[in-house]
Design a protein around this motif. Structure first.
Motif, mmCIF file in Angstrom:
data_model
loop_
_atom_site.group_PDB
_atom_site.id
_atom_site.type_symbol
_atom_site.label_atom_id
_atom_site.label_comp_id
_atom_site.label_asym_id
_atom_site.label_seq_id
_atom_site.Cartn_x
_atom_site.Cartn_y
_atom_site.Cartn_z
ATOM 1 N N CYS A 28 0.752 -1.044 -0.114
ATOM 2 C CA CYS A 28 0.080 0.032 -0.038
ATOM 3 C C CYS A 28 0.884 1.280 0.067
ATOM 4 N N HIS A 30 0.220 4.127 0.821
ATOM 5 C CA HIS A 30 -0.178 5.136 1.610
ATOM 6 C C HIS A 30 0.874 5.090 2.824
ATOM 7 N N GLY A 31 1.614 4.081 3.076
ATOM 8 C CA GLY A 31 2.704 4.191 3.964
ATOM 9 C C GLY A 31 2.534 4.692 5.238
ATOM 10 N N CYS A 32 1.280 4.375 6.020
ATOM 11 C CA CYS A 32 0.924 4.888 7.314
ATOM 12 C C CYS A 32 1.954 4.314 8.338
ATOM 13 N N TYR A 34 1.699 4.474 11.738
ATOM 14 C CA TYR A 34 1.137 4.367 13.262
ATOM 15 C C TYR A 34 1.916 3.206 13.921
ATOM 16 N N CYS A 36 1.388 0.639 10.480
ATOM 17 C CA CYS A 36 0.484 -0.309 9.701
ATOM 18 C C CYS A 36 0.394 -1.698 9.963
ATOM 19 N N ALA A 38 -1.151 -4.172 8.653
ATOM 20 C CA ALA A 38 -0.882 -5.214 7.465
ATOM 21 C C ALA A 38 0.570 -5.436 7.026
ATOM 22 N N TRP A 54 7.027 -2.638 0.549
ATOM 23 C CA TRP A 54 5.341 -2.408 0.933
ATOM 24 C C TRP A 54 4.770 -1.208 0.100
ATOM 25 N N THR A 86 -6.173 -5.165 4.138
ATOM 26 C CA THR A 86 -4.818 -4.960 4.130
ATOM 27 C C THR A 86 -4.120 -4.415 3.082
ATOM 28 N N THR A 87 -5.029 -3.635 2.317
ATOM 29 C CA THR A 87 -4.508 -2.645 1.675
ATOM 30 C C THR A 87 -5.549 -1.800 1.316
ATOM 31 N N LYS A 120 -8.327 5.175 2.582
ATOM 32 C CA LYS A 120 -7.736 6.593 2.836
ATOM 33 C C LYS A 120 -7.304 7.347 1.633
HETATM 34 S S1 SF4 Z 1 -2.932 -0.561 4.449
HETATM 35 FE FE1 SF4 Z 1 -4.030 1.104 5.485
HETATM 36 S S2 SF4 Z 1 -2.937 1.498 7.203
HETATM 37 FE FE2 SF4 Z 1 -1.590 0.128 5.770
HETATM 38 S S3 SF4 Z 1 -0.371 1.764 4.598
HETATM 39 FE FE3 SF4 Z 1 -2.526 1.185 3.604
HETATM 40 S S4 SF4 Z 1 -3.938 2.720 4.289
HETATM 41 FE FE4 SF4 Z 1 -2.316 2.819 5.733
#
Ligand code: SF4
Length: 258
Positions: A28, A30-32, A34, A36, A38, A54, A86-87, A120
């Protein structure tokens, strides 16, 4: 973009508010941070080596073929299919992923299977051509763009997410918001009521705590904080005739919380 093949796609999820789910993308962008969950699982089980890998998503090239085989097998057991845990099905800036997600939703709908989407990214306007049995959702944990850039660096700006959800609400779709993982005030001070105000049109709210970030426990009153916000969400939803779900582990009796 790169592609991978999978041997199976549809499965029953263990996520508390889910039924069946599928993930037609590995990784993904978005590379969160927190972090992530997943990503942590993908790294633990050797599907990716690091965050850069990832964040370079790979589309499952045989997703439609797999679904055509799997839908007849699972159809009687499925209440709904969630895209994705998970994505991100509507990954920001990845048109090919968005198009594939809509193709998948249409295929499931043609078998009378409703879909719930959560992202997101931005929910594409073309979702308004899909069946009204679907419901569409965004994740929203802040309205502060600096926070988004720090923790969800490549996701869609909050206003764009909200506007895309509102568009589908105005088109008559059921909409929902996942306020998770919500940060404690030592990470960011924010007015929770302002977030509720922005999403006052949705039909359902899911609220959940931030789990894997050590700063949460450094905030001494974190459990009281999450309990208080859980109460606010429940009261708000009851008062405004909305569905709600407080995620496991978010609300705890204080005596047994620590
Ligand atoms: S799977 Fe969800 S939490 Fe993980 S990087 Fe993507 S948007 Fe962010």
């Amino acid at each position: 973009m790169e592609y991978i093949e999978r041997k199976s796609l549809l499965y029953k999820t263990g996520v508390e508010y889910g039924d069946f789910t599928l993930n037609h993308v590995q990784g993904c962008s978005h590379g969160c941070l927190y972090p992530c969950y997943a990503y942590m699982m993908a790294r633990r089980f050797g599907r990716v080596k690091n965050i850069n890998e990832w964040m370079d998503p790979k589309l499952v090239s045989n997703a439609i073929e797999l679904l055509e085989k799997e839908i007849p097998k699972f159809k009687d057991k499925i209440t709904s299919v969630h895209l994705c845990f998970t994505t991100a099905p509507f990954m920001y800036g990845y048109q090919e992923i968005c198009d594939k997600s809509i193709e998948i939703i249409n295929l499931l709908n043609s078998n009378d299977i409703p879909c719930t989407a959560l992202t997101k990214g931005i929910l594409p306007k073309s979702l308004d051509t899909t069946s009204k049995i679907n419901s569409h959702g965004i994740t929203l944990i802040s309205l502060d763009e600096n926070y988004r850039k720090k923790f969800e660096p490549n996701s869609a700006p909050y206003t764009e997410r909200i506007n895309s959800l509102k568009y589908l609400h105005n088109k008559g779709y059921k909409t929902w918001v996942s306020i998770e993982p919500y940060p404690t005030p030592n990470i960011i001070e924010q007015d929770f009521s302002k977030i509720l105000e922005q999403i006052s049109f949705v039909d359902k709210i899911i609220f959940g705590r931030l789990n894997y970030y050590k700063k949460v426990r450094e905030y001494k009153e974190y459990q009281e904080f999450y309990n208080n916000l859980s109460d606010i969400v429940v009261d708000y939803c009851i008062k405004n005739s909305k569905e709600y779900h407080i995620k496991n582990g978010t609300y705890k009796e204080i005596a047994t919380a620590k």
